[in-house]
Design a protein around this motif. Structure first.
Motif, PDB file in Angstrom:
ATOM      1  N   MET A 193     -39.124  50.073  71.636  1.00  8.68           N
ATOM      2  CA  MET A 193     -39.935  49.096  72.370  1.00  8.68           C
ATOM      3  C   MET A 193     -39.012  48.177  73.166  1.00  8.68           C
ATOM      4  N   ASN A 194     -39.376  47.926  74.482  1.00 11.38           N
ATOM      5  CA  ASN A 194     -38.570  46.998  75.262  1.00 11.38           C
ATOM      6  C   ASN A 194     -39.178  45.600  75.193  1.00 11.38           C
ATOM      7  N   ILE A 218     -43.571  47.639  75.923  1.00 15.83           N
ATOM      8  CA  ILE A 218     -43.823  49.027  76.301  1.00 15.83           C
ATOM      9  C   ILE A 218     -43.036  49.952  75.369  1.00 15.83           C
ATOM     10  N   THR A 219     -43.685  51.010  74.910  1.00 15.96           N
ATOM     11  CA  THR A 219     -43.039  51.957  73.992  1.00 15.96           C
ATOM     12  C   THR A 219     -43.159  53.383  74.516  1.00 15.96           C
ATOM     13  N   ILE A 220     -42.281  54.248  74.032  1.00 10.23           N
ATOM     14  CA  ILE A 220     -42.368  55.691  74.287  1.00 10.23           C
ATOM     15  C   ILE A 220     -42.474  56.360  72.929  1.00 10.23           C
ATOM     16  N   ILE A 243     -45.155  59.894  74.967  1.00  7.82           N
ATOM     17  CA  ILE A 243     -46.279  59.180  75.569  1.00  7.82           C
ATOM     18  C   ILE A 243     -45.843  57.743  75.835  1.00  7.82           C
ATOM     19  N   LEU A 244     -45.926  57.341  77.097  1.00  6.58           N
ATOM     20  CA  LEU A 244     -45.567  55.987  77.494  1.00  6.58           C
ATOM     21  C   LEU A 244     -46.765  55.077  77.260  1.00  6.58           C
ATOM     22  N   LYS A 245     -46.562  54.027  76.474  1.00  2.71           N
ATOM     23  CA  LYS A 245     -47.682  53.154  76.105  1.00  2.71           C
ATOM     24  C   LYS A 245     -47.403  51.718  76.530  1.00  2.71           C
ATOM     25  N   GLY A 246     -48.382  51.117  77.197  1.00  2.00           N
ATOM     26  CA  GLY A 246     -48.278  49.716  77.552  1.00  2.00           C
ATOM     27  C   GLY A 246     -48.537  48.840  76.340  1.00  2.00           C
ATOM     28  N   LYS A 247     -48.191  47.598  76.466  1.00  2.00           N
ATOM     29  CA  LYS A 247     -48.422  46.648  75.382  1.00  2.00           C
ATOM     30  C   LYS A 247     -49.909  46.553  75.062  1.00  2.00           C
ATOM     31  N   ASP A 273     -38.830  56.621  83.539  1.00  3.06           N
ATOM     32  CA  ASP A 273     -37.444  56.601  83.074  1.00  3.06           C
ATOM     33  C   ASP A 273     -37.347  56.002  81.672  1.00  3.06           C
ATOM     34  N   GLU A 274     -36.121  55.838  81.209  1.00  2.53           N
ATOM     35  CA  GLU A 274     -35.899  55.358  79.840  1.00  2.53           C
ATOM     36  C   GLU A 274     -36.377  53.922  79.629  1.00  2.53           C
TER      37      GLU A 274
END
Length: 540
Positions: free
Chosen positions: A1-2, A6-8, A12-16, A418-419
């Motif tokens: 998590m950044n 946001i997580t991957i 699957i890219l997931k918004g907060k 991207d990452e």
């Protein structure tokens, strides 16, 4: 998590995940009417051309009178009302009235041709319509041709048509004061049908629920509308709907500008000391190509937001130099998911569409194998959101093609993330041409061109344009001369499209005659190769 939440997770890219703003009512119409009642003296709308204003009380009074008239004409919950007009003070009122009654409104673009109107009328079969003076006759002809019996009300005055100003005088003060919205069973019921274009060439109706619109309200939207933003989006665009509704929900004032023109836009910013502007990439390109930015004091402008297509690096660089005190933010969205999907921050990377919005999910899928891809891997973007459309109205097959059994919407856009979770759009799997923020279907134009006996085969694509995003260009294989009396000319085909189709579909990129079209082994046109041909034409 950044840091943004946001997580991957499993590619699957997931918004907060953020709780949605709770509203005291189920219906979008109930929320709007409650806001209008609560702030009667607040100025709700300003006509940017005349300076005329409507207070919230005037908007409540006129929209309720409209709802009372509509109800007396037999409009029921779930019925559809077509609405087609440029931005004007009265435009929002039949939209609100429709929602008060638990009915559905379908905004149509004023640039639609009669055949465009006919197509949508067959899909939505509206019970009544509210149109401006410019399109009244064209719309009535379409209604007659489709044999749909409806009442058409003009927002203005056209001989032989019902007038909006007249129908809202038939109600008593007591009826208006005692008015209550018609309750709906669930906020998941359809509130609005937005028009879109598909790869097949036929427009579809995106059915958005009350909940999908209400959930669009969040702090970032609230901040923008409270700046009295300069927004040129017509009602037929999702941004036009969002700003119309969110202005009232946010207890703000909405500015209704005249049609976009470089000097007019800058004059409004200077006169009203506007802090925010929402402008499509083509409008921004027109601004930087003119000298309007140098002729007016734009020091009040702090934020420029853009979306709908790619903002070129050259346009962005020019804007940064000419309006250095304004931040420039680009977003990416789709009508089918209810609006904005991702948005840039001050630290976004060049070329990205920013980071995925709260409560959204994205996965990138190989279009050939359906394999879910990872970071920096190019594929089709699939989305999930709580604001996604219910379906394509009266089109179960198109709905099934767009939304799979797990609820993922297949966007037709080719890209990657991207990452850091930033999203990059590379190309479109779907064949739509983008002209000045409008979606133009190549198939629509191809069908008209194929109606000419001198055209054997044709492929229409978009050729990049520095101001208008793209111009439609046609590559045509002529019918052999021995079959026709004479060979068709470029001018004939350009004129054919101009006379039969809406202005946005004109062949501004021209016509090129070729001996054959590049095709796959299965005889399908290779549009990627056609696009390369179009770019080659532009550079020669």
């Amino acid at each position: 998590m950044n840091d943004s939440g946001i997580t991957i997770d499993n590619n699957i890219l997931k918004g907060k995940v953020v709780p949605f703003t709770p509203f005291e009512y189920t219906s979008l119409g109930e929320v709007i009417l409650a806001r209008l009642k609560k702030n009667p003296e607040l100025v709700g709308q300003i006509d940017g051309t005349t300076g005329e204003e409507y207070t919230y009380d005037q908007m409540r009074d006129r929209s309720v009178r409209c709802a009372l008239w509509m109800r007396k004409q037999g409009l029921l919950p779930g019925d559809v009302v077509a609405i087609c007009s440029h931005n004007q003070l009265d435009l929002a009122l039949p939209c609100f009235a429709t929602l008060y009654l638990g009915a559905i409104f379908n905004p149509l673009d004023v640039g639609m041709s009669k055949s465009d109107f006919c197509h949508m009328l067959k899909i939505t079969t509206p019970k009544m319509a509210f149109v401006n003076e410019e399109v009244a006759t064209r719309f009535a002809e379409a209604a007659k041709e489709t044999e749909i019996d409806m009442k058409v009300v003009v927002l203005g005055r056209v001989p032989g048509f019902l007038e909006f100003e007249q129908i809202i005088t038939e109600q008593t003060v007591e009826e208006v004061q005692n008015y209550r919205c018609t309750p709906i069973k669930s906020s998941d019921e359809t509130a609005i049908i937005m028009c879109t274009s598909g790869t097949s060439g036929s427009s579809k109706g995106v059915a958005l629920s009350h909940a999908a619109i209400l959930k669009q309200y969040r702090p970032s939207v609230g901040a923008l509308i409270n700046d009295r933003a300069l927004v040129f989006s017509p009602l037929a665009w999702i941004t036009g709907i969002i700003f119309m509704v969110m202005t009232v929900i946010g207890n703000a004032t909405r500015l209704l500008p005249p049609p976009f023109e470089e000097y007019t836009a800058c004059a409004l910013i200077e006169k009203l000391k506007l802090k925010s502007a929402f402008l499509g990439p083509s409008l921004l390109a027109r601004l930087v190509k003119s000298d309007a930015l140098k002729k007016y004091d734009l020091s009040s402008l702090k934020k420029i937001t853009s979306g709908g297509s790619i903002l070129s690096a050259n346009t962005r660089e020019s804007l940064n130099k000419m309006v250095p005190h304004a931040s420039i933010t680009v977003g990416y969205g789709m009508t089918e998911v209810g609006g904005l999907i991702s948005v840039q921050t001050d630290n976004s990377k060049p070329g990205s569409c920013g980071s995925i919005c709260d409560n959204y999910q994205l996965k990138v899928v190989d279009p050939d194998t359906d394999r879910v891809l990872g970071v920096h891997q190019l594929g089709e973007l699939w989305f999930k959101s709580a604001t996604m459309m219910n379906h394509y109205y009266n089109d179960p097959q198109a709905t099934a093609n767009a939304i799979d059994e797990e609820g993922w919407l297949h966007s037709g856009d080719l890209g990657y993330y991207d990452e850091d979770g930033e999203i990059f759009i590379v190309d479109r799997l779907k064949e739509l041409i983008k002209y000045r923020c409008y979606h133009v279907s190549p198939a629509d134009i191809e069908n008209v061109l194929l109606s000419h006996p001198g055209v054997k085969e044709v492929a229409v694509v978009g050729v990049p344009h520095p101001v208008d995003d793209e111009h439609p260009i046609a590559f045509v294989v002529r019918t052999p001369a021995e079959i026709t009396d004479k060979q068709v000319t470029e001018e004939e085909l350009i004129d054919l499209v101009a006379t039969q189709m809406a202005d946005i579909k004109r062949l501004r990129g021209g016509v090129r005659f070729v001996d054959h079209l590049p095709k796959t082994p299965s005889n399908k046109v290779l549009r990627r190769e056609i696009r390369k041909m179009a770019i080659a034409v532009r550079t020669t």
